[in-house]
Design an enzyme around this catalytic site. Structure first.
Site, PDB file in Angstrom:
ATOM      1  N   CYS A 102       0.864  -1.192   0.000  1.00 51.32           N
ATOM      2  CA  CYS A 102       0.000   0.000   0.000  1.00 51.32           C
ATOM      3  C   CYS A 102       0.896   1.235   0.000  1.00 51.32           C
ATOM      4  O   CYS A 102       2.080   1.136  -0.360  1.00 51.32           O
ATOM      5  CB  CYS A 102      -0.981  -0.015   1.170  1.00 51.32           C
ATOM      6  SG  CYS A 102      -0.213   0.041   2.811  1.00 51.32           S
TER       7      CYS A 102
ATOM      8  N   ASN B  50       2.305   1.450   4.298  1.00 44.91           N
ATOM      9  CA  ASN B  50       2.611   0.172   4.986  1.00 44.91           C
ATOM     10  C   ASN B  50       2.330   0.272   6.493  1.00 44.91           C
ATOM     11  O   ASN B  50       3.062  -0.284   7.312  1.00 44.91           O
ATOM     12  CB  ASN B  50       4.056  -0.277   4.710  1.00 44.91           C
ATOM     13  CG  ASN B  50       4.366  -1.708   5.164  1.00 44.91           C
ATOM     14  OD1 ASN B  50       5.491  -2.004   5.553  1.00 44.91           O
ATOM     15  ND2 ASN B  50       3.405  -2.611   5.135  1.00 44.91           N
TER      16      ASN B  50
ATOM     17  N   CYS C 214      -1.456   0.858   7.391  1.00 43.65           N
ATOM     18  CA  CYS C 214      -2.891   0.569   7.549  1.00 43.65           C
ATOM     19  C   CYS C 214      -3.315  -0.697   6.814  1.00 43.65           C
ATOM     20  O   CYS C 214      -3.641  -1.716   7.420  1.00 43.65           O
ATOM     21  CB  CYS C 214      -3.747   1.745   7.069  1.00 43.65           C
ATOM     22  SG  CYS C 214      -3.537   3.246   8.050  1.00 43.65           S
ATOM     23  N   ARG C 215      -3.347  -0.662   5.473  1.00 48.65           N
ATOM     24  CA  ARG C 215      -3.936  -1.763   4.702  1.00 48.65           C
ATOM     25  C   ARG C 215      -3.005  -2.948   4.522  1.00 48.65           C
ATOM     26  O   ARG C 215      -3.400  -4.091   4.781  1.00 48.65           O
ATOM     27  CB  ARG C 215      -4.370  -1.237   3.314  1.00 48.65           C
ATOM     28  CG  ARG C 215      -5.520  -0.249   3.383  1.00 48.65           C
ATOM     29  CD  ARG C 215      -5.689   0.520   2.083  1.00 48.65           C
ATOM     30  NE  ARG C 215      -4.559   1.420   1.834  1.00 48.65           N
ATOM     31  CZ  ARG C 215      -4.387   2.147   0.746  1.00 48.65           C
ATOM     32  NH1 ARG C 215      -5.290   2.072  -0.221  1.00 48.65           N
ATOM     33  NH2 ARG C 215      -3.354   2.952   0.624  1.00 48.65           N
ATOM     34  N   SER C 216      -1.783  -2.721   4.038  1.00 47.75           N
ATOM     35  CA  SER C 216      -0.921  -3.884   3.745  1.00 47.75           C
ATOM     36  C   SER C 216      -0.484  -4.659   5.002  1.00 47.75           C
ATOM     37  O   SER C 216      -0.335  -5.883   4.911  1.00 47.75           O
ATOM     38  CB  SER C 216       0.274  -3.497   2.865  1.00 47.75           C
ATOM     39  OG  SER C 216       1.097  -2.541   3.472  1.00 47.75           O
TER      40      SER C 216
ATOM     41  N   ASP D 142      -8.440   3.723   1.176  1.00 48.54           N
ATOM     42  CA  ASP D 142      -7.435   4.094   2.177  1.00 48.54           C
ATOM     43  C   ASP D 142      -8.160   4.565   3.443  1.00 48.54           C
ATOM     44  O   ASP D 142      -8.840   5.595   3.421  1.00 48.54           O
ATOM     45  CB  ASP D 142      -6.575   5.223   1.590  1.00 48.54           C
ATOM     46  CG  ASP D 142      -5.458   5.623   2.525  1.00 48.54           C
ATOM     47  OD1 ASP D 142      -5.476   5.218   3.701  1.00 48.54           O
ATOM     48  OD2 ASP D 142      -4.567   6.361   2.072  1.00 48.54           O
TER      49      ASP D 142
END
Ligand code: 4NP
Length: 145
Positions: A3, A6, A8-10, A119
């Site tokens: 993301c 690195n 939040c999402r990944s 996001d």
């Protein structure tokens, strides 16, 4: 799993795919990175840590790192959270073979729709981000186990 930050999402995607693959005894190397260096060395966002914890997954050992072109030789599959991350990763590819490793994560749950994981850094919505990532991770396992 890639993301922007690195944090939040990944990190969620790394934690979820690790958990699901380990549960099946698969010996996969699962990692994550960001296309930016904004948060290098930092823990995942506390909201990602919290939502993962609610699902029995520990992200507290993860630290943010930046994606670089050597990752193409270390991994078979590079999955980005959104189309902006996708473009940034493709721009670092060394060959056509590298480019073929890259896809949008949600294309596993929604083939060829090119959907983005939103996001959640500013807007929130970590639980729904968790659910959509988890659904795609299950499909990754179905496709590659
Ligand atoms: P991520 O979220 O890409 O899912 O880790 C973000 C984290 C930080 C920022 C943007 C997105 N930031 O601008 O610092």
């Amino acid at each position: 799993m890639v993301c922007l930050g690195n944090i939040c999402r990944s990190p969620l995607a790394e934690g979820i795919l690790k958990e699901q693959s380990e549960d099946l005894g698969l010996e996969w190397t699962v990692d994550s990175a960001g296309t930016s260096g904004f948060h290098i060395g930092e823990l995942p966002d506390r909201r990602s840590i919290e939502v993962a914890k609610n699902h029995g997954i520990d992200l507290s050992e993860q630290r943010s790192r930046k994606f670089d072109s050597s990752d193409f030789s270390k991994f078979d599959l590079i999955l980005t959270m959104d189309s902006s991350n996708y473009r940034d990763v493709i721009a670092l590819a060394n060959s056509e073979n590298d480019k073929e490793k890259v896809d949008l994560l949600l294309n596993y749950a929604y083939p060829r729709e090119n959907r983005n994981v939103p996001d959640p850094y500013y807007e929130g919505g970590f639980e729904s981000v968790y659910e959509m990532i988890s659904e795609s991770c299950q499909k990754i396992i179905d496709a590659h186990r």
